[in-house]
Design an enzyme around this catalytic site. Structure first.
Site, PDB file in Angstrom:
ATOM      1  N   ASP A 100       0.969  -1.240  -0.149  1.00 24.95           N
ATOM      2  CA  ASP A 100      -0.041  -0.053  -0.121  1.00 24.95           C
ATOM      3  C   ASP A 100       0.921   1.139   0.048  1.00 24.95           C
ATOM      4  O   ASP A 100       1.219   1.780   1.089  1.00 24.95           O
ATOM      5  CB  ASP A 100      -0.755   0.057   1.214  1.00 24.95           C
ATOM      6  CG  ASP A 100      -2.219   1.101   1.109  1.00 24.95           C
ATOM      7  OD1 ASP A 100      -2.107   1.811   0.053  1.00 24.95           O
ATOM      8  OD2 ASP A 100      -2.801   1.221   2.227  1.00 24.95           O
ATOM      9  N   ALA A 101       1.152   1.633  -1.148  1.00 22.06           N
ATOM     10  CA  ALA A 101       2.230   2.501  -1.322  1.00 22.06           C
ATOM     11  C   ALA A 101       1.972   3.926  -2.043  1.00 22.06           C
ATOM     12  O   ALA A 101       2.704   4.986  -2.281  1.00 22.06           O
ATOM     13  CB  ALA A 101       3.526   1.973  -2.035  1.00 22.06           C
ATOM     14  N   LYS A 102       0.591   3.800  -2.804  1.00 18.05           N
ATOM     15  CA  LYS A 102      -0.060   5.045  -3.297  1.00 18.05           C
ATOM     16  C   LYS A 102       0.853   5.450  -4.357  1.00 18.05           C
ATOM     17  O   LYS A 102       0.970   6.923  -4.228  1.00 18.05           O
ATOM     18  CB  LYS A 102      -0.424   6.318  -2.225  1.00 18.05           C
ATOM     19  CG  LYS A 102      -1.354   5.527  -1.405  1.00 18.05           C
ATOM     20  CD  LYS A 102      -2.794   4.956  -1.626  1.00 18.05           C
ATOM     21  CE  LYS A 102      -3.700   4.923  -0.383  1.00 18.05           C
ATOM     22  NZ  LYS A 102      -3.506   4.000   0.519  1.00 18.05           N
ATOM     23  N   ARG A 103       1.775   4.885  -5.365  1.00 23.80           N
ATOM     24  CA  ARG A 103       2.626   5.449  -6.093  1.00 23.80           C
ATOM     25  C   ARG A 103       2.031   5.771  -7.514  1.00 23.80           C
ATOM     26  O   ARG A 103       0.878   5.844  -7.677  1.00 23.80           O
ATOM     27  CB  ARG A 103       3.707   4.452  -6.315  1.00 23.80           C
ATOM     28  CG  ARG A 103       4.612   4.038  -5.093  1.00 23.80           C
ATOM     29  CD  ARG A 103       5.450   5.050  -4.491  1.00 23.80           C
ATOM     30  NE  ARG A 103       6.350   4.667  -3.613  1.00 23.80           N
ATOM     31  CZ  ARG A 103       6.255   4.514  -2.226  1.00 23.80           C
ATOM     32  NH1 ARG A 103       5.294   4.896  -1.659  1.00 23.80           N
ATOM     33  NH2 ARG A 103       7.579   4.027  -1.615  1.00 23.80           N
TER      34      ARG A 103
END
Lengths: 283, 283
Positions: A100-103
């Site tokens: 869960d890195a929202k890149r």
């Protein structure tokens, strides 16, 4: 040093099979904050990893997925990145793993992010999926879709207060931005490599989401600590394959702050899994 | 191990002063790809760091800012994160440092990202600024603004092909999404802690941007490799304080692939700085 685990990816069919077998669509969020874990673990070499390892061992029979919130690891610099890689290494092969890195960035940069989370020979980690922000459009998302049996989980409608700032803006007659995002992003891949993040705070929103993405899996944060309701989400959001991964982070991993933290997490996960079992049986 | 450098932040006044002193508003992007650096560096312990160190040493008199694209470091796992921290440590105190990380998540998670890039005692790094994605709204951006003399550089209008997918959607009469983002985000902070990313591919777009953000600094990628034109950007985008940081990455750092790479980078940076000097003098 960590040794590299055997990389096994999880495709849609296998994920559905896991949901049926375990009678669960629970995803446990490892948002592990070093200031919130039991104090006695601070004497170990890598406290966050020790905590996660025990949480995973105790809860793995009740969930089908683990979601690692990378921010909590990055905040601790090199030591945190070490904990992240070690934790990835502990994730059971039969669970669906989410970075869960929202890149998301221009093409050549998103490619690098994809390597960071998908390509173990490059980064030491190979998650099944990574969460991606949509603002920069197609070339920011597509590099994640080039990896076989890997998934991009794109932000659709989030569960936080700030979701109201832009996601609900009308962009066409009877279409809000989050709907357009889901419509457009769906066209960049398939049900087999795209999921959407859809917050659980408004059960009825799932009716709208399902109009645009009837078959996609949805990753649903916001049940528990953020106030969402499991029954409502399932009522409006489930499809024939279940189609939901419901995330719970704080409610599970911080169920107890004492030495019994892992047992308490297991009890909480089992409670949710029992509720999910009843829902799946009534489908 | 790296030793912690003295943390000095750069506020708006100091940044403007640097621009006047150096007659430059060049930002050099350290998008350092280990497969693209001169082969002889691969024999050193940390080739990416060695490359960056020499680039910084050779170019620091021609630029006022360095932007580190975190994806290129994350893709190499622990070794990459090590290079990132070491490179941050080499950034001259009189340059404005940017972690180009495109982060953003719900409040408690954005707080962790802010610690990762702003709080050296936590992560080993303290950049002046970090790039932030706006899709999740206020609570995803505000945690970055709580740090004194630190900046959030929020995506406004990006320079990539995919910017057309959502950023140009009409969200109100004569207002496109990127405009609304700039209007709304401006209200969350001040000229002293918010900048916007505005791509350079369309010079005239800066007229629109300046309607909504007349005084903000704009970080402008896309000059050079991505096709933007410096004269056009300055014509339409400059304000009385200059108000622009123009980024060049590949054109500078890969100016030569031989052992003269640092000199070649310096020559390229000097060329751009000379052009900027003329523009500043004609303001």
């Amino acid at each position: 040093m960590v040794t590299l685990k055997l990389i096994i990816t999880m495709n849609r069919k296998e994920l559905i099979e896991q949901i049926r077998t375990k009678k669960s669509f629970l995803c446990i969020g490892l948002d592990t904050d070093i200031t919130k874990i039991p104090k006695y673990l601070l004497d170990t070499e890598d406290p966050v990893y020790e905590f996660n390892k025990q949480i995973i061992e105790a809860t793995k029979e009740y969930c089908v997925s683990y979601k690692i919130n990378t921010a909590f690891y990055e905040s601790r610099g090199l030591a945190g990145w070490q904990s992240l890689i070690r934790t990835w290494n502990e994730l059971p092969k039969d669970t669906f793993s989410i970075a869960d890195a929202k890149r998301g960035d221009i093409g050549n940069t998103s490619e690098m992010y994809a390597k960071a989370f998908f390509q173990a020979e490059s980064s030491g980690m190979s998650f099944d999926s990574v969460t991606v922000a949509p603002y920069m459009g197609a070339d920011s998302v597509k590099p994640f879709l080039k990896f076989e049996n890997k998934w991009a989980i794109v932000l659709g409608l989030t569960s936080n207060e700030g979701s109201k700032d832009f996601q609900f803006l009308p962009v066409a007659e009877e279409t809000m931005l989050f709907e357009r995002v889901i419509q457009t992003v769906s066209g960049w891949g398939t049900n087999d490599n795209i999921m959407f993040v859809v917050g659980a705070t408004r059960g009825e929103s799932f009716l709208t989401i399902r109009k645009h993405a009837p078959d996609h899996f949805l990753l649903v944060p916001g049940v528990g600590a953020q106030g969402g309701n499991l029954q409502d989400v399932c009522k409006y959001g489930m499809n024939k394959d279940c189609g939901l991964l419901i995330n719970s982070s704080r409610a599970v991993i911080y169920a107890s702050s004492g030495e019994d933290f892992a047992e308490a997490a297991a009890a909480e996960a089992r409670k949710v899994q029992n509720e999910m079992k009843l829902i799946l049986e009534s489908m």
